[in-house]
Design a protein around this motif. Structure first.
Motif, mmCIF file in Angstrom:
data_model
loop_
_atom_site.group_PDB
_atom_site.id
_atom_site.type_symbol
_atom_site.label_atom_id
_atom_site.label_comp_id
_atom_site.label_asym_id
_atom_site.label_seq_id
_atom_site.Cartn_x
_atom_site.Cartn_y
_atom_site.Cartn_z
ATOM 1 N N TRP A 1 -2.588 -16.246 1.260
ATOM 2 C CA TRP A 1 -2.534 -14.764 0.665
ATOM 3 C C TRP A 1 -1.259 -13.998 0.951
ATOM 4 O O TRP A 1 -0.599 -13.774 0.222
ATOM 5 C CB TRP A 1 -3.767 -14.211 1.687
ATOM 6 N N LEU A 2 -0.602 -14.537 2.515
ATOM 7 C CA LEU A 2 0.865 -13.420 2.466
ATOM 8 C C LEU A 2 2.059 -14.059 1.270
ATOM 9 O O LEU A 2 2.532 -13.746 0.999
ATOM 10 C CB LEU A 2 2.040 -14.564 3.694
ATOM 11 N N LEU A 3 1.619 -15.970 0.401
ATOM 12 C CA LEU A 3 2.199 -15.532 -0.245
ATOM 13 C C LEU A 3 2.233 -15.231 -2.129
ATOM 14 O O LEU A 3 2.910 -14.701 -2.348
ATOM 15 C CB LEU A 3 2.963 -17.447 -0.483
ATOM 16 N N CYS A 4 0.651 -15.022 -2.175
ATOM 17 C CA CYS A 4 0.306 -14.262 -3.132
ATOM 18 C C CYS A 4 0.501 -13.054 -3.341
ATOM 19 O O CYS A 4 0.919 -12.314 -3.948
ATOM 20 C CB CYS A 4 -1.026 -14.570 -3.833
ATOM 21 N N TYR A 5 0.872 -12.162 -1.685
ATOM 22 C CA TYR A 5 0.624 -10.564 -1.900
ATOM 23 C C TYR A 5 1.749 -10.282 -2.179
ATOM 24 O O TYR A 5 1.176 -9.672 -3.198
ATOM 25 C CB TYR A 5 0.408 -10.731 -0.373
ATOM 26 N N PRO A 6 2.562 -10.800 -2.360
ATOM 27 C CA PRO A 6 4.478 -10.183 -3.218
ATOM 28 C C PRO A 6 4.137 -9.545 -4.333
ATOM 29 O O PRO A 6 4.106 -9.229 -5.051
ATOM 30 C CB PRO A 6 5.336 -10.742 -1.832
ATOM 31 N N VAL A 7 3.750 -11.075 -5.289
ATOM 32 C CA VAL A 7 3.111 -11.383 -6.402
ATOM 33 C C VAL A 7 2.138 -10.412 -7.218
ATOM 34 O O VAL A 7 2.257 -9.542 -8.051
ATOM 35 C CB VAL A 7 2.843 -12.898 -6.425
ATOM 36 N N TYR A 8 0.864 -10.066 -5.712
ATOM 37 C CA TYR A 8 0.372 -9.437 -6.755
ATOM 38 C C TYR A 8 0.732 -7.669 -6.113
ATOM 39 O O TYR A 8 0.538 -6.779 -7.405
ATOM 40 C CB TYR A 8 -0.999 -8.799 -5.923
ATOM 41 N N VAL A 9 1.307 -7.335 -5.506
ATOM 42 C CA VAL A 9 2.552 -6.336 -5.251
ATOM 43 C C VAL A 9 3.268 -5.657 -6.553
ATOM 44 O O VAL A 9 3.080 -4.310 -7.257
ATOM 45 C CB VAL A 9 2.828 -5.394 -3.950
#
Length: 358
Positions: free
Chosen positions: A71-79
């Motif tokens: 989730w931490l890896l994907c979170y910046p992409v989502y933002v």
């Protein structure tokens, strides 16, 4: 007024911790009661090697850390794709402080993380003990019920003309095996969710009750192994032998992992091993029950998610028959009882929240 849902609070004091524990009191009570029943059962039947409270502790911790890292890896992409802030780092820091790492989210997830591994460990213990406490006795009956309900046909025979292609079987097997991944994803999602606390508690209460009442109590009372083990458990002519012959043939040209899992479970049954995922049980189907629970949860969150989970549940139901895991009645009973438990838990949570007598 005391409520069954987690209160929206940032209090990390002793009072705040007690408030979180109080909000989860029925979840905690059910898990503790279930564990006590397990400990009593191993004492009564003198099976101390069939029960542990920590079988899944390490693997659950590893999975939670793995999901959190992903989730931490994907979170910046989502933002970047959804919110597109001018200052990415500042936005993420503020979001973590005000939304992600809040006290209510972390403490609520901690309660689930502490109690859930013990619950799953006891569940596996109960499942493993079925062979001793009530040796498999219902397979012939459930096979007969399947035949009667489906106008003289076994359900796998009805599905066979549509599904008996190695590539179709492989796709069904892959989706069926994904059930475990989906299970932990949903548990992780709901453990950290603060979007709808009443719905979150309804889900966890329903989860504990379906697995304990259906997967332990009813599974023991109506002990059955399923079509794959029919001939070995009953000693009767095996109406599922042609299905197993097809699955073995399909496994020569496609992905049919189910065969190795079924063989491993049988060896575990023969040796009486208590380990990860051990134990054989068909009625009712916990795979179908849990998939239906996902659909009920998804429907309340978002219509599209509900439809996706409903399709997933349908594939799990079909796969449970096509892959010789279950009689069709296992899934029918599981689906109906899961809906009833979900409804009852929703009523209970609603009454607790309103302060009305339960």
């Amino acid at each position: 007024m005391s409520t069954v849902v987690l209160s929206q609070t940032s209090d990390t004091s002793a009072g705040g911790v007690l408030s979180v524990l109080g909000a989860h009191r029925w979840f905690i009570a059910l898990v503790v009661l279930y564990a006590l029943c397990g400990l009593v059962a191993v004492h009564v039947y003198d099976l101390p090697d069939k029960m542990s409270l920590s079988l899944y502790s390490l693997v659950n911790l590893q999975l939670m850390l793995g999901f959190a890292g992903t989730w931490l890896l994907c979170y910046p992409v989502y933002v970047m794709l959804v919110h597109r802030p001018e200052r990415l780092v500042r936005y993420m820091i503020d979001d973590f402080r005000t939304n992600v790492l809040t006290a209510e989210r972390m403490m609520g997830a901690l309660v689930i993380a502490v109690f859930l591994p013990s619950f799953l460990s006891v569940f596996t213990g109960f499942k493993t003990m079925i062979a001793v406490t009530h040796p498999y006795a219902w397979d012939a009956t459930f096979a007969a019920w399947d035949r009667w309900l489906h106008f003289g046909w076994q359900p796998w025979q009805i599905l066979h003309p549509l599904l008996a292609f190695p590539w179709v079987t492989s796709v069904i097997n892959i989706i069926y095996n994904c059930w475990l991944v989906v299970l932990y994803l949903v548990l992780f999602w709901q453990a950290f969710s603060t979007r709808d606390l009443r719905l979150r508690m309804q889900f966890f209460l329903s989860f504990v009750l379906t697995w304990s009442l259906l997967g332990s109590l009813l599974a023991t009372l109506f002990s059955s192994g399923g079509p794959v083990y029919y001939g070995r458990l009953t000693g009767l002519p095996d109406p599922y032998a042609p299905l197993m012959d097809y699955l073995h043939a399909a496994g020569e040209v496609g992905v049919v992992w189910v065969l190795k899992i079924q063989d491993a479970l049988w060896q575990s049954y023969v040796s009486g091993t208590y380990d990860f995922g051990s134990g054989i049980s068909a009625m009712p189907s916990i795979h179908v029950s849990t998939a239906v629970l996902f659909a009920l949860l998804g429907r309340r969150v978002d219509r599209r998610l509900g439809i996706a989970f409903l399709l997933f549940a349908a594939v799990i139901m079909i796969g449970s028959v096509h892959l010789a895991w279950h009689y069709a009645v296992d899934g029918y009973v599981a689906a109906v009882l899961t809906v009833l438990i979900w409804w009852a838990c929703g009523r209970w949570v609603g009454r607790e929240e309103s302060g009305a007598p339960a």
